[in-house]
Write a protein that holds these residues in place. Structure first.
Motif, mmCIF file in Angstrom:
data_model
loop_
_atom_site.group_PDB
_atom_site.id
_atom_site.type_symbol
_atom_site.label_atom_id
_atom_site.label_comp_id
_atom_site.label_asym_id
_atom_site.label_seq_id
_atom_site.Cartn_x
_atom_site.Cartn_y
_atom_site.Cartn_z
ATOM 1 N N ASP A 46 0.826 -1.204 0.000
ATOM 2 C CA ASP A 46 0.000 0.000 0.000
ATOM 3 C C ASP A 46 0.861 1.256 0.000
ATOM 4 O O ASP A 46 0.539 2.250 -0.682
ATOM 5 C CB ASP A 46 -0.920 0.015 1.224
ATOM 6 N N ARG A 47 1.944 1.216 0.765
ATOM 7 C CA ARG A 47 2.855 2.370 0.795
ATOM 8 C C ARG A 47 3.495 2.574 -0.579
ATOM 9 O O ARG A 47 3.620 3.713 -1.050
ATOM 10 C CB ARG A 47 3.927 2.141 1.870
ATOM 11 N N LEU A 48 3.859 1.492 -1.236
ATOM 12 C CA LEU A 48 4.439 1.588 -2.574
ATOM 13 C C LEU A 48 3.409 2.118 -3.571
ATOM 14 O O LEU A 48 3.749 2.862 -4.493
ATOM 15 C CB LEU A 48 4.983 0.235 -3.025
ATOM 16 N N LYS A 49 2.165 1.728 -3.398
ATOM 17 C CA LYS A 49 1.107 2.263 -4.265
ATOM 18 C C LYS A 49 0.973 3.769 -4.080
ATOM 19 O O LYS A 49 0.793 4.518 -5.056
ATOM 20 C CB LYS A 49 -0.218 1.565 -3.946
ATOM 21 N N ASP A 50 1.081 4.241 -2.839
ATOM 22 C CA ASP A 50 1.037 5.688 -2.584
ATOM 23 C C ASP A 50 2.191 6.396 -3.290
ATOM 24 O O ASP A 50 2.014 7.485 -3.867
ATOM 25 C CB ASP A 50 1.110 5.964 -1.082
ATOM 26 N N LEU A 51 3.371 5.797 -3.221
ATOM 27 C CA LEU A 51 4.532 6.389 -3.892
ATOM 28 C C LEU A 51 4.356 6.379 -5.403
ATOM 29 O O LEU A 51 4.760 7.322 -6.097
ATOM 30 C CB LEU A 51 5.799 5.631 -3.500
ATOM 31 N N GLU A 52 3.734 5.325 -5.924
ATOM 32 C CA GLU A 52 3.481 5.248 -7.365
ATOM 33 C C GLU A 52 2.520 6.340 -7.800
ATOM 34 O O GLU A 52 2.696 6.961 -8.862
ATOM 35 C CB GLU A 52 2.929 3.861 -7.706
ATOM 36 N N HIS A 53 1.502 6.610 -6.979
ATOM 37 C CA HIS A 53 0.567 7.697 -7.282
ATOM 38 C C HIS A 53 1.293 9.047 -7.250
ATOM 39 O O HIS A 53 1.043 9.913 -8.110
ATOM 40 C CB HIS A 53 -0.580 7.717 -6.269
ATOM 41 N N ALA A 54 2.180 9.226 -6.276
ATOM 42 C CA ALA A 54 2.944 10.471 -6.189
ATOM 43 C C ALA A 54 3.847 10.635 -7.411
ATOM 44 O O ALA A 54 4.014 11.745 -7.930
ATOM 45 C CB ALA A 54 3.774 10.484 -4.906
ATOM 46 N N ALA A 55 4.421 9.528 -7.870
ATOM 47 C CA ALA A 55 5.269 9.571 -9.062
ATOM 48 C C ALA A 55 4.456 9.930 -10.296
ATOM 49 O O ALA A 55 4.907 10.695 -11.158
ATOM 50 C CB ALA A 55 5.971 8.228 -9.258
ATOM 51 N N ASP A 56 3.241 9.382 -10.393
ATOM 52 C CA ASP A 56 2.354 9.738 -11.504
ATOM 53 C C ASP A 56 2.049 11.231 -11.489
ATOM 54 O O ASP A 56 2.066 11.894 -12.544
ATOM 55 C CB ASP A 56 1.042 8.954 -11.410
ATOM 56 N N ASP A 57 1.772 11.757 -10.303
ATOM 57 C CA ASP A 57 1.474 13.191 -10.176
ATOM 58 C C ASP A 57 2.679 14.023 -10.621
ATOM 59 O O ASP A 57 2.517 15.050 -11.307
ATOM 60 C CB ASP A 57 1.109 13.539 -8.739
ATOM 61 N N ALA A 58 3.874 13.594 -10.224
ATOM 62 C CA ALA A 58 5.088 14.324 -10.594
ATOM 63 C C ALA A 58 5.300 14.290 -12.110
ATOM 64 O O ALA A 58 5.694 15.293 -12.719
ATOM 65 C CB ALA A 58 6.294 13.723 -9.876
ATOM 66 N N THR A 59 5.021 13.149 -12.711
ATOM 67 C CA THR A 59 5.159 13.026 -14.160
ATOM 68 C C THR A 59 4.170 13.937 -14.875
ATOM 69 O O THR A 59 4.529 14.636 -15.835
ATOM 70 C CB THR A 59 4.932 11.567 -14.604
ATOM 71 N N HIS A 60 2.926 13.937 -14.417
ATOM 72 C CA HIS A 60 1.919 14.797 -15.028
ATOM 73 C C HIS A 60 2.295 16.274 -14.892
ATOM 74 O O HIS A 60 2.088 17.066 -15.831
ATOM 75 C CB HIS A 60 0.556 14.559 -14.378
ATOM 76 N N GLU A 61 2.862 16.629 -13.733
ATOM 77 C CA GLU A 61 3.286 18.025 -13.531
ATOM 78 C C GLU A 61 4.385 18.400 -14.512
ATOM 79 O O GLU A 61 4.380 19.497 -15.087
ATOM 80 C CB GLU A 61 3.752 18.226 -12.097
#
Length: 206
Positions: A46-61
């Protein structure tokens, strides 16, 4: 690097560094799979999934910034490729870690700790290199080290797969473990792709 008459938006470099730092956090989180009992692995996933979501957000930015900026520090296509390649590293790490939970792995396969160690080092080296994109200096040692680590990962992967085929009598277990071993090898390959993109950028900008 060639002389520029127009100012650059330097926030791109901070965004690349932030994306790479998320990979450092993700690879550190992987080691928790070695420390916790199977019933507690879901929390790690679950923690890794949170980090993956944060990485997606960073990529979109990053992509939105490219699309909205008149001046970029280097070629727009290269920025897209670097952002996407960093995101691929996270995707392979998160997806493969999730398989450990989904496949209800009991004992962690032998050699996985070493795979995690290599990935952690690749993440650290990548995060250290991202701020140097600003000056395009002292980057050669980065892609040389990543290449060395990827070769090490390849060798380990071959040994793990060979041992799996030679020693496991359960074909279902072979399929499960090989998927996990292959997934983390794909993550190592993705780190090497990031280094190749950076090398290409450095050559163009030199």
């Amino acid at each position: 690097m060639g002389f520029r008459l127009t100012p650059q938006d330097t926030s791109f470099f901070s965004l690349f560094t932030s994306s790479a730092q998320l990979l450092v956090e993700a690879t550190r989180e992987l080691t928790r799979f070695l420390e916790v009992e199977p019933s507690k692995r879901q929390a790690v996933a679950d923690r890794l999934k949170d980090l993956e979501h944060a990485a997606d957000d960073a990529t979109h930015e990053l992509i939105n910034k490219v699309n909205s900026s008149f001046i970029t520090p280097f070629d727009r296509e290269d920025i897209h490729n670097l952002a996407a390649s960093l995101d691929d590293c996270m995707d392979y790490i998160e997806e493969t870690a999730d398989l450990i939970v989904l496949y209800r792995m009991g004992e962690i396969p032998e050699g996985l700790a070493e795979q995690f160690e290599i990935l952690a080092r690749m993440a650290e080296v990548t995060a250290e290199a991202m701020p140097r994109l600003r000056s395009m200096k002292d980057l050669k040692s980065y892609w040389i080290e990543i290449n060395r680590l990827e070769n090490q990962a390849d060798s380990l992967h071959r040994k793990m797969v060979a041992a799996l085929f030679n020693n496991s009598p359960d074909p279902v277990n072979v399929i499960k473990v090989k998927a996990i071993v292959d997934g983390f090898e794909n993550a190592a390959d993705a780190f090497e792709k990031v280094a190749h993109v950076v090398e290409g950028i450095a050559v163009k900008e030199s």
